[in-house]
Design a protein around this motif. Structure first.
Motif, PDB file in Angstrom:
ATOM      1  N   CYS A 190       8.661   7.525   9.843  1.00  0.00           N
ATOM      2  CA  CYS A 190       8.446   6.149   9.387  1.00  0.00           C
ATOM      3  C   CYS A 190       9.427   5.767   8.273  1.00  0.00           C
ATOM      4  O   CYS A 190       9.647   4.586   8.002  1.00  0.00           O
ATOM      5  CB  CYS A 190       7.018   5.972   8.865  1.00  0.00           C
ATOM      6  SG  CYS A 190       5.782   5.921  10.177  1.00  0.00           S
ATOM      7  N   GLU A 200       5.445   7.334   0.321  1.00  0.00           N
ATOM      8  CA  GLU A 200       4.371   7.363   1.330  1.00  0.00           C
ATOM      9  C   GLU A 200       3.677   8.720   1.369  1.00  0.00           C
ATOM     10  O   GLU A 200       2.463   8.791   1.553  1.00  0.00           O
ATOM     11  CB  GLU A 200       4.898   6.976   2.715  1.00  0.00           C
ATOM     12  CG  GLU A 200       3.764   6.898   3.735  1.00  0.00           C
ATOM     13  CD  GLU A 200       4.076   6.142   5.010  1.00  0.00           C
ATOM     14  OE1 GLU A 200       5.172   5.546   5.116  1.00  0.00           O
ATOM     15  OE2 GLU A 200       3.225   6.154   5.908  1.00  0.00           O
ATOM     16  N   SER A 214       6.526   1.617  11.566  1.00  0.00           N
ATOM     17  CA  SER A 214       5.845   1.802  12.853  1.00  0.00           C
ATOM     18  C   SER A 214       6.748   1.623  14.075  1.00  0.00           C
ATOM     19  O   SER A 214       6.335   1.965  15.177  1.00  0.00           O
ATOM     20  CB  SER A 214       4.685   0.823  12.964  1.00  0.00           C
ATOM     21  OG  SER A 214       3.588   1.327  12.259  1.00  0.00           O
ATOM     22  N   ASN A 256      -3.804   8.473   6.240  1.00  0.00           N
ATOM     23  CA  ASN A 256      -3.224   9.054   7.452  1.00  0.00           C
ATOM     24  C   ASN A 256      -3.568  10.542   7.578  1.00  0.00           C
ATOM     25  O   ASN A 256      -3.725  11.062   8.680  1.00  0.00           O
ATOM     26  CB  ASN A 256      -1.707   8.846   7.478  1.00  0.00           C
ATOM     27  CG  ASN A 256      -1.347   7.415   7.834  1.00  0.00           C
ATOM     28  OD1 ASN A 256      -2.149   6.702   8.430  1.00  0.00           O
ATOM     29  ND2 ASN A 256      -0.150   6.988   7.471  1.00  0.00           N
ATOM     30  N   TYR A 308       0.835  -1.213   0.000  1.00  0.00           N
ATOM     31  CA  TYR A 308       0.000   0.000   0.000  1.00  0.00           C
ATOM     32  C   TYR A 308       0.870   1.263   0.000  1.00  0.00           C
ATOM     33  O   TYR A 308       0.402   2.347  -0.309  1.00  0.00           O
ATOM     34  CB  TYR A 308      -0.988  -0.018   1.171  1.00  0.00           C
ATOM     35  CG  TYR A 308      -0.385   0.277   2.523  1.00  0.00           C
ATOM     36  CD1 TYR A 308      -0.504   1.536   3.095  1.00  0.00           C
ATOM     37  CD2 TYR A 308       0.329  -0.698   3.226  1.00  0.00           C
ATOM     38  CE1 TYR A 308       0.056   1.822   4.323  1.00  0.00           C
ATOM     39  CE2 TYR A 308       0.887  -0.427   4.461  1.00  0.00           C
ATOM     40  CZ  TYR A 308       0.750   0.844   5.002  1.00  0.00           C
ATOM     41  OH  TYR A 308       1.318   1.122   6.211  1.00  0.00           O
TER      42      TYR A 308
END
Ligand code: GLN
Length: 344
Positions: A227, A192, A91, A199, A54
């Motif tokens: 991250c 990301e 994470s 998010n 993802y």
């Protein structure tokens, strides 16, 4: 000193050494290395799981990458496989940003503003945010800093006049725990940032519900950047060992986190470190741990060692398959489970 006296003394110190060894279940360096090598050999060919995709950059990481590192609370390092190649920390960074907020603002700040309870939902669940809303004001939010809404809130709590000042504190804390200067993997950060609308939605809702006080966009951006920090298995194990050794990095000797803050950090890891599989993980290993979708897992045996594995393919809960298996095996051999006291 006569000979009898000396022999008695030698005898007494041998008994003392033996007693300490038995008490801690300590292994010789050769035995620790053997446990690490055995797990590497056993799981090297295991092909279960799938890279996270993802975040597009994560799908491109070599799924065969496999590295194991153990760093003991007295700073000895044991490794097998590839412990040089970096993956994004993902994470696992949530632990260290939470620790930084706790260090700076106290254990209560996180408990009151975010919560220290499991959500029972996936790490990026929006339903979990809605569920929390029903208990806002009760003083006990059913949330924690290791799922995305709580983590973005924790990042928003780090004090600093500018985004750069906040970032310097976040990266500085990670560097101290790892014992070397870490850098952001720019391809992951970009990938990301381009795809983190979910998010962003979480950040906006956390602001609307009062968990984030201001500037949710900055919090989401810094969270995304943290991250994307690049780490290898050895870095992660050193970060774990820092928590195992009462907040002091046992390799560099630097006190990174006050020892009084460590049990709270480990408790949240035990509760929520492997998301909705945290209970199952704790049942089998007893170890506070944290996983990341980059394929890393770090686990802590308090007072004994930090252990980390990097291997990108994940199971359905988002946890590295080989990392879970290898850590469980090695910790079992090393007597790492803190609940497993032997009868005296
Ligand atoms: N950066 C990732 C995200 O927010 C971290 C998730 C994870 O490692 N579980 O989706």
């Amino acid at each position: 000193m006569n000979r009898r006296h000396r022999n008695m003394l030698i005898g007494a110190s041998l008994v003392a050494v033996l007693a300490v060894t038995m008490q801690t279940g300590a292994q010789t360096p050769a035995e620790i290395q053997q446990a690490v090598d055995a797990a590497y050999a056993k799981f090297r060919t295991l092909k279960e799981g799938k890279n996270a995709d993802y975040i597009p950059a994560l799908a491109k990481v070599d799924p065969n990458l496999f590295g194991i590192a153990v760093v003991t609370a007295d700073g000895k390092v044991y490794t097998a496989g590839d412990v040089k190649t970096e993956v994004s920390i993902q994470s696992i960074s949530k632990v260290f940003t939470m620790a930084q907020v706790i260090e700076e603002q106290g254990l209560e700040s996180v408990e009151k503003q975010i919560g220290v309870d499991a959500t029972g939902a996936r790490f990026n669940s929006i339903i979990a945010v809605e569920a929390v809303r029903t208990v806002v004001g009760s003083g006990a939010p059913e949330m924690n800093p290791l799922v995305n809404p709580g983590a973005i809130s924790a990042t928003s709590m780090v004090r600093g006049g500018t985004a750069d000042a906040v970032w310097q504190k976040i990266i500085g804390f990670h560097n101290d725990a790892a014992g070397r200067p870490l850098t952001v993997l720019q391809d992951v950060y970009k990938s990301e940032s381009d795809t983190n609308q979910r998010n962003q939605a979480i950040g906006a809702v956390m602001l609307a519900y009062g968990y984030i006080k201001r500037n949710w966009q900055q919090a989401v951006d810094l969270y995304t950047r943290q991250c994307s920090i690049g780490v290898n298995a050895r870095d992660l194990a050193t970060m774990g060992a820092t928590l195992a050794a009462g907040g002091r990095n046992p390799v560099t000797g630097k006190q990174v986190l006050n020892s009084s803050k460590v049990p709270g950090v480990l408790a949240v890891m035990a509760t929520a470190g492997l998301y909705d599989d945290s209970g199952k993980w704790l049942y089998h290993t007893g170890l506070p741990a944290k996983s990341g979708v980059g394929g890393g897992i770090v686990a802590v045996s308090p007072g004994k060692f930090g252990i980390a594995v990097v291997s990108p393919p994940l199971d359905d809960a988002g946890n590295s398959v080989r990392a879970q298996r290898a850590i469980a095996d090695i910790s079992n051999v090393l007597g790492g489970n803190p609940y497993a006291a032997r009868p005296r």
